[in-house]
Scaffold this active site. Structure first.
Site, mmCIF file in Angstrom:
data_model
loop_
_atom_site.group_PDB
_atom_site.id
_atom_site.type_symbol
_atom_site.label_atom_id
_atom_site.label_comp_id
_atom_site.label_asym_id
_atom_site.label_seq_id
_atom_site.Cartn_x
_atom_site.Cartn_y
_atom_site.Cartn_z
ATOM 1 N N ARG A 1 12.096 -6.449 5.284
ATOM 2 C CA ARG A 1 12.148 -5.016 5.584
ATOM 3 C C ARG A 1 12.626 -4.718 7.008
ATOM 4 O O ARG A 1 13.097 -3.613 7.289
ATOM 5 C CB ARG A 1 10.762 -4.397 5.380
ATOM 6 C CG ARG A 1 10.771 -2.896 5.590
ATOM 7 C CD ARG A 1 9.448 -2.246 5.324
ATOM 8 N NE ARG A 1 8.423 -2.672 6.254
ATOM 9 C CZ ARG A 1 7.175 -2.235 6.212
ATOM 10 N NH1 ARG A 1 6.803 -1.383 5.294
ATOM 11 N NH2 ARG A 1 6.293 -2.654 7.083
ATOM 12 N N ARG B 1 -9.723 1.033 8.671
ATOM 13 C CA ARG B 1 -9.320 -0.320 9.050
ATOM 14 C C ARG B 1 -10.400 -1.054 9.822
ATOM 15 O O ARG B 1 -10.195 -2.193 10.222
ATOM 16 C CB ARG B 1 -8.093 -0.210 9.954
ATOM 17 C CG ARG B 1 -6.814 -0.576 9.231
ATOM 18 C CD ARG B 1 -5.711 -0.376 10.230
ATOM 19 N NE ARG B 1 -4.567 -1.155 9.941
ATOM 20 C CZ ARG B 1 -3.507 -0.701 9.289
ATOM 21 N NH1 ARG B 1 -3.488 0.511 8.796
ATOM 22 N NH2 ARG B 1 -2.463 -1.476 9.126
ATOM 23 N N ARG C 1 -0.526 -9.001 13.101
ATOM 24 C CA ARG C 1 -1.019 -7.922 12.218
ATOM 25 C C ARG C 1 -1.888 -8.511 11.100
ATOM 26 O O ARG C 1 -2.919 -7.946 10.752
ATOM 27 C CB ARG C 1 0.160 -7.157 11.610
ATOM 28 C CG ARG C 1 0.851 -6.252 12.622
ATOM 29 C CD ARG C 1 2.250 -5.886 12.196
ATOM 30 N NE ARG C 1 2.324 -5.084 10.998
ATOM 31 C CZ ARG C 1 3.446 -4.900 10.293
ATOM 32 N NH1 ARG C 1 4.574 -5.480 10.684
ATOM 33 N NH2 ARG C 1 3.449 -4.146 9.217
ATOM 34 N N ARG D 1 11.040 -0.678 12.398
ATOM 35 C CA ARG D 1 9.685 -0.736 12.962
ATOM 36 C C ARG D 1 9.586 -1.925 13.909
ATOM 37 O O ARG D 1 9.814 -3.066 13.509
ATOM 38 C CB ARG D 1 8.650 -0.871 11.835
ATOM 39 C CG ARG D 1 8.327 0.446 11.188
ATOM 40 C CD ARG D 1 7.381 0.298 10.007
ATOM 41 N NE ARG D 1 6.132 -0.397 10.290
ATOM 42 C CZ ARG D 1 5.098 -0.413 9.456
ATOM 43 N NH1 ARG D 1 5.171 0.241 8.299
ATOM 44 N NH2 ARG D 1 4.004 -1.056 9.771
ATOM 45 N N LYS E 1 0.830 -1.216 0.000
ATOM 46 C CA LYS E 1 0.000 0.000 0.000
ATOM 47 C C LYS E 1 0.857 1.256 0.000
ATOM 48 O O LYS E 1 0.643 2.175 -0.795
ATOM 49 C CB LYS E 1 -0.926 0.029 1.239
ATOM 50 C CG LYS E 1 -1.845 -1.167 1.384
ATOM 51 C CD LYS E 1 -2.749 -1.049 2.595
ATOM 52 C CE LYS E 1 -2.069 -1.082 3.947
ATOM 53 N NZ LYS E 1 -1.403 -2.355 4.278
HETATM 54 P P1 AP5 Z 1 4.683 -1.510 1.953
HETATM 55 O O1 AP5 Z 1 4.481 -0.719 0.713
HETATM 56 O O2 AP5 Z 1 5.180 -0.816 3.164
HETATM 57 O O3 AP5 Z 1 3.355 -2.312 2.300
HETATM 58 P P2 AP5 Z 1 2.156 -1.848 3.207
HETATM 59 O O4 AP5 Z 1 0.953 -2.592 2.719
HETATM 60 O O5 AP5 Z 1 2.064 -0.357 3.249
HETATM 61 O O6 AP5 Z 1 2.671 -2.469 4.568
HETATM 62 P P3 AP5 Z 1 2.779 -1.853 6.018
HETATM 63 O O7 AP5 Z 1 3.586 -2.798 6.817
HETATM 64 O O8 AP5 Z 1 3.248 -0.457 6.004
HETATM 65 O O9 AP5 Z 1 1.265 -1.944 6.359
HETATM 66 P P4 AP5 Z 1 0.564 -1.960 7.696
HETATM 67 O O10 AP5 Z 1 -0.842 -1.976 7.250
HETATM 68 O O11 AP5 Z 1 0.977 -3.028 8.641
HETATM 69 O O12 AP5 Z 1 1.146 -0.642 8.368
HETATM 70 P P5 AP5 Z 1 0.535 0.766 8.724
HETATM 71 O O13 AP5 Z 1 1.652 1.704 8.721
HETATM 72 O O14 AP5 Z 1 -0.676 1.080 7.941
HETATM 73 O O15 AP5 Z 1 5.625 -2.740 1.565
HETATM 74 C C1 AP5 Z 1 6.094 -3.641 2.546
HETATM 75 C C2 AP5 Z 1 7.483 -4.119 2.127
HETATM 76 O O16 AP5 Z 1 7.359 -4.870 0.906
HETATM 77 C C3 AP5 Z 1 8.477 -2.980 1.821
HETATM 78 O O17 AP5 Z 1 9.748 -3.362 2.241
HETATM 79 C C4 AP5 Z 1 8.420 -2.850 0.294
HETATM 80 O O18 AP5 Z 1 9.618 -2.361 -0.223
HETATM 81 C C5 AP5 Z 1 8.172 -4.288 -0.108
HETATM 82 N N1 AP5 Z 1 7.412 -4.400 -1.347
HETATM 83 C C6 AP5 Z 1 6.384 -3.615 -1.775
HETATM 84 N N2 AP5 Z 1 5.913 -4.031 -2.974
HETATM 85 C C7 AP5 Z 1 6.661 -5.120 -3.299
HETATM 86 C C8 AP5 Z 1 6.647 -6.004 -4.425
HETATM 87 N N3 AP5 Z 1 5.807 -5.851 -5.424
HETATM 88 N N4 AP5 Z 1 7.528 -7.028 -4.448
HETATM 89 C C9 AP5 Z 1 8.419 -7.201 -3.392
HETATM 90 N N5 AP5 Z 1 8.482 -6.386 -2.297
HETATM 91 C C10 AP5 Z 1 7.598 -5.360 -2.268
HETATM 92 O O19 AP5 Z 1 0.034 0.503 10.247
HETATM 93 C C11 AP5 Z 1 0.928 0.223 11.287
HETATM 94 C C12 AP5 Z 1 0.166 0.166 12.612
HETATM 95 O O20 AP5 Z 1 -0.397 1.460 12.896
HETATM 96 C C13 AP5 Z 1 -1.019 -0.791 12.663
HETATM 97 O O21 AP5 Z 1 -0.643 -2.106 12.966
HETATM 98 C C14 AP5 Z 1 -1.865 -0.143 13.766
HETATM 99 O O22 AP5 Z 1 -1.339 -0.428 15.047
HETATM 100 C C15 AP5 Z 1 -1.682 1.338 13.497
HETATM 101 N N6 AP5 Z 1 -2.683 1.884 12.573
HETATM 102 C C16 AP5 Z 1 -2.434 2.463 11.377
HETATM 103 N N7 AP5 Z 1 -3.560 2.869 10.799
HETATM 104 C C17 AP5 Z 1 -4.559 2.526 11.641
HETATM 105 C C18 AP5 Z 1 -5.967 2.663 11.579
HETATM 106 N N8 AP5 Z 1 -6.572 3.235 10.519
HETATM 107 N N9 AP5 Z 1 -6.696 2.205 12.628
HETATM 108 C C19 AP5 Z 1 -6.102 1.646 13.699
HETATM 109 N N10 AP5 Z 1 -4.772 1.478 13.824
HETATM 110 C C20 AP5 Z 1 -4.009 1.914 12.787
#
Ligand code: AP5
Length: 193
Positions: free
Chosen positions: A128, A89, A146, A134, A14
């Site tokens: 990563r 979410r 997660r 993180r 994402k």
């Molecule tokens: P990346 O692009 O970072 O993927 P992502 O889907 O954004 O993954 P995240 O880990 O950031 O998502 P998340 O939902 O856990 O985290 P968030 O910050 O929202 O890619 C991941 C890796 O893969 C990278 O190394 C990238 O380079 C690699 N990659 C990408 N595309 C690729 C490909 N095609 N091939 C190979 N490799 C690839 O949330 C974190 C925490 O915050 C949550 O757990 C929660 O505690 C809190 N939080 C955030 N938002 C909310 C909400 N709305 N409500 C409640 N809690 C929330």
């Protein structure tokens, strides 16, 4: 304005794709994960309260993220629309977002869902962990939590959006450029370029 959700489990790409899409289409990229990590990095009272929840891979309370998003919506100017990443979410967050947008004469136009299998998600997040710093990437048990939290609390939004006719699944496996091309195809009904 045209408003998109970029949706999918942790590690589905994402954040990676949002940066590219926001640049190409002049969208305002709003990532609640990035906003929360900025609060933690700044040492704010909110960041201190949220950091232990995030390091366990649990969701922070709905009202916290709804407030963070609300504060950004009215301060955004000169953009073609919003790209919401990692928000909503829960179904409650989705209803709150719809209300915020409707009150401003907007709606969620499309939900682009990155479809990536479990093993690929885990592989990406473990890879990563070294560079991201993180805490929620560092422990395989937290990565699994997660993904479980996503399946239990976040995935039900897909059915909600499917009923509204805005659900668009996208194959999220392949090179970053291939997936970007698929997402652009999904967006081109709404944006010209
Ligand atoms: P990346 O692009 O970072 O993927 P992502 O889907 O954004 O993954 P995240 O880990 O950031 O998502 P998340 O939902 O856990 O985290 P968030 O910050 O929202 O890619 C991941 C890796 O893969 C990278 O190394 C990238 O380079 C690699 N990659 C990408 N595309 C690729 C490909 N095609 N091939 C190979 N490799 C690839 O949330 C974190 C925490 O915050 C949550 O757990 C929660 O505690 C809190 N939080 C955030 N938002 C909310 C909400 N709305 N409500 C409640 N809690 C929330």
């Amino acid at each position: 304005m045209v408003n998109f959700l970029i949706f999918g489990p942790p590690g589905s790409g994402k954040g990676t794709q949002s940066v590219k899409l926001a640049e190409k289409y002049n969208l305002m990229h709003l990532s609640t994960g990035d906003m929360l990590r900025a609060e933690i990095a700044a040492g704010s009272a909110l960041g201190k309260k949220m950091s232990s929840i995030m390091s366990k891979g649990e969701l922070v309370p709905d009202e916290v993220v709804i407030e963070l998003i609300a504060s950004k919506i009215d301060n955004t100017k000169n953009r073609a629309g919003f790209l919401f990443d990692g928000f909503p979410r829960t179904v409650a967050q989705t209803v709150a977002l719809e209300k915020m947008l409707n009150e401003r004469g907007m709606k969620i136009d499309s939900m682009l869902v990155l479809d990536v299998d479990h093993d690929e998600l885990v592989k990406r997040l473990i890879l990563r962990a070294d560079q991201s710093g993180r805490p929620d990437d560092a422990d395989p048990a937290v990565i699994e939590n997660r993904i479980d939290v996503y399946r239990a609390k976040t995935e039900p939004i897909i059915d909600y959006c499917r009923q509204k006719g805005i659900y668009q699944p996208v194959n999220g496996v392949g090179s970053i450029d291939e997936i970007f091309g698929r997402l652009c195809d999904g967006m081109k009904t709404f944006l010209t370029r």
